[in-house]
Design an enzyme around this catalytic site. Structure first.
Site, short mmCIF file in Angstrom:
data_model
loop_
_atom_site.label_atom_id
_atom_site.label_comp_id
_atom_site.label_asym_id
_atom_site.label_seq_id
_atom_site.Cartn_x
_atom_site.Cartn_y
_atom_site.Cartn_z
N GLY A 40 0.85 -1.18 0.00
CA GLY A 40 0.00 0.00 0.00
C GLY A 40 0.89 1.23 0.00
O GLY A 40 1.49 1.56 1.00
N HIS A 41 1.04 1.84 -1.16
CA HIS A 41 1.85 3.05 -1.24
C HIS A 41 0.92 4.25 -1.31
O HIS A 41 0.14 4.39 -2.24
CB HIS A 41 2.76 3.00 -2.48
CG HIS A 41 3.88 2.02 -2.34
ND1 HIS A 41 4.69 1.65 -3.38
CD2 HIS A 41 4.33 1.34 -1.27
CE1 HIS A 41 5.58 0.77 -2.95
NE2 HIS A 41 5.38 0.57 -1.67
#
Ligand code: IMP
Length: 426
Positions: A40-41
């Site tokens: 999850g960026h």
């Protein structure tokens, strides 16, 4: 430098996305080499917050190519959803995304098997993201994996699904609330996805090698963090892939000597999602304050992250594995208003100094972190853009960390926005 890499030096969530986003300005291609949509960026650009799980961060810069390499595992439904979200935000995905024909596919039974094994492990759960990551990598290693190229050979694909269901359905029948899975339903669903993703699918190994030979600037984007690496992390509390730089050659199909520079990313404190030993964990009000100030909740699952002081022992170990040249220190603003700030500089076990990062989880759990303490600073620093304008204690802290790690800290970020970053000289 033509080929560079950004790697997380802790247990993930170091802020790699925002660091990569800054670097994408000066590269031609951004490539992911491992992991799946467990990552999850989060990248904040003006009023928009983008949460990328599978597609490389380069997609947020017009004209930059984004490559999902062979070492990534692809859940096609998740990929299509992410593409739709980005296109709805006005980004041109179709001209810029490439997906490897050799990447393995996450299948519905991977998620179901993962849920079953977490259940069976009960007392020793990994607390995975539930995206089917480790069963998919396990199938890759057991020769039962299904690659994207296989989706375009219907007969082969159906046979592969049949083999997998013959192995998995007895387990699902006995243990999974969803019960057995249907070959026809899976085949129909995935053949549909195959058509939708077809325009992106290509030989990314040929593409990347040609690009490198032509002098294009390539940035490899690590997902998760070094301490979650399946070989070098805190096994079994890890993810299914090589999150260190070691993952690049196998995960992208390029020669190791091509990687010219490695940027390590770290927060000035530590977080961890999921189970596993964590020597500097704070389970008290200080840990809660770190979580609240840092908004430390999982970008993929929303779970509260475990928080603790910076662990320089783990970071030094991670740096060795990847050969880090420079460091990006993120989230310094989170430490404002703490009276004292701790850093673990060594571990001891039964009074003995530990020279190496321990392999056994029980051994790591029994290690005592030897702390060095720093005076904090009271003022918020989110508006500061010049290093020498930071409070003295903040600079003392940054420089002490730099000395402990023996590698220059090149940037310090003071907030999530693209502009909230301080570039240091040198
Ligand atoms: P999996 O990757 O879903 O199998 O999860 C294995 C472990 O890695 C769990 O403890 C997860 O919480 C952790 N993990 C996986 N991806 C990330 C990430 O992007 N950031 C932080 N932790 C992660």
């Amino acid at each position: 430098m033509a080929v560079r890499c950004v790697v997380g030096l802790q247990w993930g969530d170091e802020g790699k996305g925002r660091v990569i986003d800054l670097m994408t300005d000066v590269v031609d291609i951004v490539a992911r080499y491992q992991g799946g949509n467990n990552a999850g960026h989060t990248v904040v650009i003006e009023d928009n917050t983008f949460k990328l799980h599978l597609i490389p961060t380069g997609i947020l810069r017009p004209g930059k190519k984004s490559v999902i390499c062979n070492g990534v595992i692809v859940d096609p439904a998740a990929l299509l959803e992410e593409i739709a979200q980005l296109e709805a935000a006005g980004l041109d995905v179709s001209s810029n995304l490439l997906v490897s024909d050799r990447a393995h596919v996450v299948m519905p039974y991977h998620k179901a098997i993962e849920a079953v094994s977490e259940e069976i492990r009960s007392g020793a759960k990994n607390d995975t993201t539930g995206r089917g990551i480790s069963p998919c990598y396990a199938d890759k290693a057991s020769y039962n994996g299904i690659r994207i190229c296989d989706l375009y050979d219907e007969e082969l694909f159906r046979r592969q699904v049949r083999t997998n269901l013959a192995l998995k359905n007895p387990v699902l029948k006995q243990w999974s609330s969803g019960g057995e899975m249907s070959e026809d339903a899976i085949v129909e669903e995935y053949l549909g996805y195959a058509q939708q993703i077809r325009p992106y699918v290509c030989d990314t190994i040929a593409y990347l090698n040609q690009a490198i030979d032509a002098g294009k600037r390539v940035l490899f984007e690590g997902a998760q963090g070094s301490m979650l690496d399946v070989d070098f992390g805190t096994y079994p509390y890890v993810t299914g892939s090589n999150a260190t730089v070691c993952g690049i050659p196998a995960g992208a199909g390029i020669a190791p000597r091509n990687v010219e520079e490695v940027l390590g990313v770290l927060k000035p404190y530590t977080t961890r999602v999921g189970a596993g030993p964590f020597p500097t964990e704070l389970t008290d009000a200080t840990g809660d304050k770190l979580r609240e100030r840092g908004k430390e909740y999982g970008a993929t699952t929303g779970r509260p992250r475990r928080c603790g002081w910076l662990d320089a022992v783990a970071v030094r170990y991670a740096m060795k594995l990847s050969g880090v040249d420079r460091i990006a220190l993120t989230n310094l603003d989170v430490l404002s208003t703490f009276e004292k700030i701790g850093v673990a500089t060594a571990y001891t076990a039964q009074g003995q100094a530990q020279e190496h990062f321990p392999a056994a989880p029980a051994q790591l759990a029994s290690c005592e972190a030897q702390m060095k303490w720093f005076d904090g600073w009271t003022e918020e620093i989110t508006e500061i853009r010049a290093y020498d304008r930071l409070p003295t204690n903040a600079r003392v802290f940054v420089e002490a960390v730099e000395q402990m790690l023996c590698v220059p800290i090149q940037t310090v970020s003071v907030g999530p926005e693209r502009s909230q970053v301080i570039h240091r000289e040198g």
